[in-house]
Design an enzyme around this catalytic site. Structure first.
Site, mmCIF file in Angstrom:
data_model
loop_
_atom_site.group_PDB
_atom_site.id
_atom_site.type_symbol
_atom_site.label_atom_id
_atom_site.label_comp_id
_atom_site.label_asym_id
_atom_site.label_seq_id
_atom_site.Cartn_x
_atom_site.Cartn_y
_atom_site.Cartn_z
ATOM 1 N N HIS A 1 -7.158 -0.098 -4.551
ATOM 2 C CA HIS A 1 -7.837 0.760 -5.527
ATOM 3 C C HIS A 1 -8.967 1.536 -4.878
ATOM 4 O O HIS A 1 -9.161 2.729 -5.172
ATOM 5 C CB HIS A 1 -8.371 -0.080 -6.686
ATOM 6 C CG HIS A 1 -9.258 0.690 -7.612
ATOM 7 N ND1 HIS A 1 -10.638 0.730 -7.475
ATOM 8 C CD2 HIS A 1 -8.979 1.483 -8.671
ATOM 9 C CE1 HIS A 1 -11.157 1.496 -8.407
ATOM 10 N NE2 HIS A 1 -10.180 1.963 -9.149
ATOM 11 N N SER B 1 0.715 6.484 -6.210
ATOM 12 C CA SER B 1 0.885 5.029 -6.166
ATOM 13 C C SER B 1 2.287 4.615 -6.582
ATOM 14 O O SER B 1 2.894 3.732 -5.963
ATOM 15 C CB SER B 1 -0.156 4.371 -7.072
ATOM 16 O OG SER B 1 -0.038 2.963 -7.044
ATOM 17 N N HIS C 1 -12.033 -28.030 -14.032
ATOM 18 C CA HIS C 1 -11.096 -27.610 -15.079
ATOM 19 C C HIS C 1 -10.166 -26.505 -14.575
ATOM 20 O O HIS C 1 -8.973 -26.499 -14.886
ATOM 21 C CB HIS C 1 -11.875 -27.117 -16.301
ATOM 22 C CG HIS C 1 -12.816 -28.119 -16.865
ATOM 23 N ND1 HIS C 1 -12.398 -29.245 -17.531
ATOM 24 C CD2 HIS C 1 -14.172 -28.190 -16.826
ATOM 25 C CE1 HIS C 1 -13.453 -29.951 -17.914
ATOM 26 N NE2 HIS C 1 -14.545 -29.340 -17.492
ATOM 27 N N HIS D 1 4.997 2.677 -4.161
ATOM 28 C CA HIS D 1 5.581 1.397 -4.583
ATOM 29 C C HIS D 1 7.106 1.469 -4.609
ATOM 30 O O HIS D 1 7.794 0.547 -4.146
ATOM 31 C CB HIS D 1 5.056 1.011 -5.973
ATOM 32 C CG HIS D 1 3.711 0.364 -5.962
ATOM 33 N ND1 HIS D 1 2.548 1.090 -5.853
ATOM 34 C CD2 HIS D 1 3.335 -0.948 -6.034
ATOM 35 C CE1 HIS D 1 1.513 0.264 -5.880
ATOM 36 N NE2 HIS D 1 1.966 -0.979 -5.975
ATOM 37 N N ASN E 1 -5.991 -5.079 -7.656
ATOM 38 C CA ASN E 1 -6.007 -4.968 -6.197
ATOM 39 C C ASN E 1 -7.144 -4.032 -5.812
ATOM 40 O O ASN E 1 -6.969 -2.822 -5.732
ATOM 41 C CB ASN E 1 -4.663 -4.447 -5.687
ATOM 42 C CG ASN E 1 -4.532 -4.506 -4.177
ATOM 43 O OD1 ASN E 1 -5.530 -4.610 -3.462
ATOM 44 N ND2 ASN E 1 -3.321 -4.414 -3.674
#
Length: 554
Positions: free
Chosen positions: A429, A460, A141, A464, A425
């Site tokens: 982390h 963080s 499934h 980024h 992640n």
């Protein structure tokens, strides 16, 4: 438990395989009265009436037996599912407790909550386990959803062929945008080699130099500070400024830029973890007189630079062999994701945001553009997750026989953004938790937990935004704003106390809108930077988005 499962399953199987009342009626000898009447009967109307009644009874028994079989099937499946869950929970409990001493969660709650000091002192524990999607794909499934995405990719190919044939009369797929994005790979290769050789040799040699003198040197603090400052200065030039210089000086295209910048960040995190994990061990383990200090081997550090984790250990759980068929399939999925992203850009983004279709800025056009970007935005999110966190990391994990494949958890079931950030992640982390959050609490004597969490969010968000700014070639802090503002708010408001499925819907709605905003604003800024270049190199000119003031020439 397994015995009970087998017995119950066999009992249901006996029920399913036992003869039905219909079979008993048709195969057993008929009663004497009925046989006597059939022998004595001579009238055709009585015989036809009996046959018709027999057919009606047979059809009724078939319907009843079909309903009965469906009920038994559902009961068997429910019981098997419940008992399999019990078996897996027990197996996980027995496997986790010897390593960590922490009881696993049951239905999202900690069975026995560990103490704060225990959670703070325990380090990352590696154990052999498969990736969650690899386990889920064994269920037909779930695998059907994967097949649906493949079907969408085929539809993208067919639609591109059809549009090209109608507009230009050709049936050849051209990937000019893809070739442009990955241009100048030669420059990327030699820049990566420089960063890799430096990361392999310089931190390791600095550690050996410092460790060989530490226990015999009279001024230990001065030695440590001097070595740390010199290494930090070299790191700043080689892993800090050198990649930026390569990206800007050679005017690398977007994908090539991202390769250099992401590898820069990875090497910085890897080298920091190596120093952070080995220095306390060298300080703690004082060598005996006449013995030299024990250092990690260069081969273990080399393995660490390629294995899919950011936490250094001298050894990891390893698989016995490499599944080459798995490697081939995973590599094919990475290439498929690459072409998937290309078709999303070509079919869903470029036609909407190219200058020929752009309209003057207004609230209406902005709202429509954001909602047009939701579908490609969420597809990019799922593609990045599947291509990198599942396929890319599992590819290197398989080639290196790295057994711990828990690169992510079931983030899609999160009912809070706090849980989403922890499970999306796991690799990053873990690094942020052990070297950011936990070390912050250690320095502050386990106070200011909110400040520790906020500092991790800010770091963080900055990293980024740095990666996106260097990759796209312009500064537009959309990611930073969403991450550092809305992300912090959602983390403290939608916390782990939210267990209702309604909050899972809210989380997905926020992800949809956030991805739509990012795709919309970054695409608009990309075309604005091309068609409205900067006229001067002042600071405000560099940090002010061009899409706010650019008017396209028509």
């Amino acid at each position: 438990m397994c015995v009970r499962l087998t017995c119950n399953f066999d009992m249901h199987r006996i029920v399913l395989l036992s003869p039905s009342p219909l079979e008993t009626m048709t195969t057993a000898d008929p009663p004497k009265g009925l046989l006597h009447r059939n022998v004595k009967a001579h009238k055709s109307d009585e015989l036809s009436h009996h046959v018709g009644s027999h057919d009606d009874v047979q059809e009724e028994y078939l319907q009843q037996w079909h309903k009965h079989a469906q009920k038994v099937k559902l009961k068997v499946l429910e019981q098997v599912q419940d008992q399999l869950n019990d078996i897996l929970d027990k197996a996980l409990t027995e496997s986790v407790q010897p390593f960590t001493g922490i009881h696993p969660t049951v239905n999202g709650k900690m069975a026995t909550k560990p103490s704060r000091s225990q959670k703070m002192d325990d380090g990352k524990v590696f154990m052999a386990r498969a990736s969650l999607l690899d386990e889920l794909f064994e269920i037909s499934h779930i695998r059907t959803i994967y097949h649906m995405f493949i079907a969408v990719l085929l539809i993208f190919c067919l639609s591109t062929l059809a549009v090209d044939f109608i507009d230009q009369g050709r049936l050849v797929l051209e990937f000019d945008l893809l070739f442009y994005a990955f241009g100048k790979l030669g420059t990327v290769t030699w820049a990566w080699i420089v960063m890799f050789v430096y990361t392999l040799l310089v931190p390791y040699c600095a550690l050996v130099f410092w460790g060989s003198l530490y226990h015999s040197f009279p001024y230990k603090l001065g030695l440590s500070l001097g070595t740390g400052l010199i290494l930090s200065a070299i790191q700043t030039y080689v892993l800090g400024l050198f990649p930026i210089y390569v990206v800007i000086e050679n005017q690398l295209p977007p994908a090539s830029r991202f390769i250099v910048i992401l590898e820069q960040i990875r090497f910085l995190m890897k080298s920091y973890s190596f120093i952070r994990e080995t220095v306390p061990l060298i300080i703690k383990n004082t060598p005996k007189e006449g013995e030299s200090p024990r250092f990690p081997t260069l081969s273990s550090y080399l393995y660490f630079l390629f294995c899919p984790t950011l936490i250094y250990r001298e050894s990891y759980p390893r698989n016995t062999h490499i599944r080459w068929n798995y490697v081939g399939v995973t590599l094919g999925m990475i290439l498929g994701c690459l072409f998937y992203g290309y078709f999303i850009l070509v079919r869903l983004c470029v036609p909407v945001f190219r200058p020929e279709t752009n309209q003057p800025f207004s609230k209406r056009t902005m709202v429509l553009a954001v909602f047009h970007s939701i579908l490609p935005g969420i597809m990019f999110l799922l593609l990045c997750f599947f291509a990198f966190l599942h396929c890319w990391l599992n590819l290197f994990g398989e080639l290196l026989r790295f057994a711990d494949r828990m690169f992510y958890k079931d983030w899609w079931n999160s009912t809070s953004f706090a849980n989403y950030y922890r499970t999306w992640n796991v690799v990053v982390h873990d690094w942020l938790y052990y070297y950011g959050y936990r070390d912050f609490l250690w320095l502050s004597k386990r106070k200011f937990r909110a400040a520790a969490m906020l500092s991790v969010f800010i770091v963080s968000a900055v990293v980024h935004e740095y990666a996106l700014a260097m990759g796209f070639g312009f500064f537009y802090p959309v990611m930073f704003f969403l991450f550092a503002v809305f992300g912090v708010v959602f983390n403290f408001t939608m916390n782990d106390k939210r267990q209702s499925p309604v909050f899972n819907v809210i989380m997905w709605a926020c992800l949809f809108l956030g991805q739509g905003v990012q795709v919309c604003l970054y695409c608009q800024e990309w075309y604005a930077q091309i068609h409205c270049p900067r006229t001067e190199n002042s600071f405000w000119e560099l940090v002010t988005p061009r899409s706010w003031t650019c008017n396209y020439q028509r």
